[in-house]
Enzyme design. Structure first.
Site, short mmCIF file in Angstrom:
data_model
loop_
_atom_site.label_atom_id
_atom_site.label_comp_id
_atom_site.label_asym_id
_atom_site.label_seq_id
_atom_site.Cartn_x
_atom_site.Cartn_y
_atom_site.Cartn_z
N GLU A 52 0.82 -1.21 0.00
CA GLU A 52 0.00 0.00 0.00
C GLU A 52 0.86 1.26 0.00
OE1 GLU A 52 -2.04 -2.92 2.91
OE2 GLU A 52 -0.07 -2.60 1.99
N SER A 169 22.01 -41.30 -7.91
CA SER A 169 20.75 -40.67 -8.34
C SER A 169 20.96 -39.46 -9.24
CB SER A 169 19.94 -40.24 -7.10
OG SER A 169 20.64 -39.28 -6.35
N ARG A 185 13.07 -24.06 -4.15
CA ARG A 185 13.99 -23.72 -3.06
C ARG A 185 13.91 -22.24 -2.71
NH1 ARG A 185 19.72 -26.86 -4.47
NH2 ARG A 185 18.94 -29.01 -4.14
#
Length: 363
Positions: A52, A169, A185
């Site tokens: 505002e 992985s 993230r």
């Protein structure tokens, strides 16, 4: 333009603070006079002016008199790090205020609306309320329930595997999905991982500089939390020296120089995950991202703590000896299953992103 269209524009403005406003909510503001937008603003960073004020500062002293104001969250009515926005709107001579949602913060919680009404300003609430709620899910949940909004990010193959049997992985998904994770993230106040992931992958869990990050803003690194009940982390682990703060959640009394810990009451010999999430909320963490393996993800799901799962599915087959998403030995029959309500599916680069909410049974 309709009230909904004006509020939609205010929500777009609010979203510009997606990565920078925490622990404050993301808020946008549009000031309209004679059917035209004459000023707009959004909250950019905690401690800086609210939406505002940023909008009003674009106008001459009397320009806002008789104007309408569209705000995605109820104006504050208390003195915090900034002056009350409700007072500024009253002083500016705003005629009507349209608010998407009432602030769940107990310090406001309707007091801003009341102050505006007592000053003779017409106030309407609930304009695109659900959209405003979605933009600040973490802030709202922390205020109402005393814990953050918890999102688990998992990368998997087409056959539902997250790592080879050896633990390898990197990388299941492509560059597009990995950049998308960077955005998750950056939205999060904390990233939580398990000691198994740290020992296997030695990750940093940081937000890397990218073109999508707001220009001119320093990257706000999320707090990194390692769930390490027995304090097994190596002193040279990358996560301890990466940008930003790291703490170890443990049940151990062990201490090491330059390693911050938080000791929690035990659930057996394991960290009490519910207590951990409450502790993070007390540190003003709105949103938590879980980046972990099957054991911690399974424990979080069993505790009913995961609010949303974001799965990145790669067009790969990793075989039945590879590791699954959740370690859930208690699930033995079809009646034990945990249903997921899918809220979004979309392509991200060469992979698919599936967003879903666990449907926990109410007992």
């Amino acid at each position: 333009m309709s009230h909904e269209a004006m509020m939609a524009h205010a929500l777009v403005l609010a979203e510009r603070g997606l990565y920078t406003t925490a622990p404050n909510p993301r808020v946008g503001c549009v000031i309209v006079k004679d059917g035209h937008i004459i000023a707009e603003g959004w909250h950019q960073k905690a401690g800086q002016p609210h939406a505002e004020i940023n909008a009003l500062n674009q106008l001459d002293e009397r320009a806002a008199q008789g104007a309408d104001c569209y705000i995605t969250l109820e104006p504050c009515s208390h003195i915090g790090r900034t002056s009350p926005c409700a007072d500024a709107l009253i002083k500016a001579g705003i005629r009507r205020v349209f608010i998407a949602m009432v602030d769940p913060n107990p310090l406001v919680a309707g007091q801003g609306v009341k102050k505006l009404q007592q000053a003779g300003i017409e106030v309407t609430t609930g304009v695109l309320e659900q959209q405003a709620e979605n933009l600040n899910r973490g802030f709202c949940q922390r205020m109402r329930q005393g814990r953050p909004y918890i999102r688990s990010k998992i990368a998997m193959s087409l056959d539902g595997r997250t790592a080879m049997a050896s633990g390898e992985s990197q990388w299941i998904t492509g560059p597009g999905a990995r950049q998308d994770v960077q955005k998750l993230r950056a939205q999060s106040g904390a990233i939580v991982t398990g000691i198994g992931t740290v020992l296997a992958d030695d990750p940093q869990m940081t937000v890397r500089p990218e073109q999508w990050y707001p220009a001119g803003q320093a990257i706000r690194q999320p707090l990194k939390v390692v769930v390490d009940s027995q304090f097994k982390i190596a002193s040279k682990a990358k996560i301890l020296s990466a940008d930003g703060d790291t703490i170890i959640a443990t049940t151990s009394d062990k201490k090491r120089e330059n390693i911050n810990t938080i000791k929690l009451a035990t659930s057996g010999e394991q960290v009490d995950l519910t207590q951990l999430m409450v502790a993070l909320a007390k540190r003003d963490i709105n949103d938590v991202l879980i980046e972990a393996g099957a054991i911690l993800n399974g424990a979080m799901l069993t505790a009913g703590l995961i609010d949303e799962v974001v799965i990145y599915m790669a067009p790969k087959i990793m075989g039945d000896s590879a590791k699954g998403l959740f370690y859930l030995p208690a699930l033995q029959t079809m009646t034990d299953n945990i249903d997921l309500a899918i809220t979004d599916i979309r392509a991200v680069g060469s992979d698919w992103r599936i967003t879903a909410k666990p449907q926990y049974l109410k007992h």
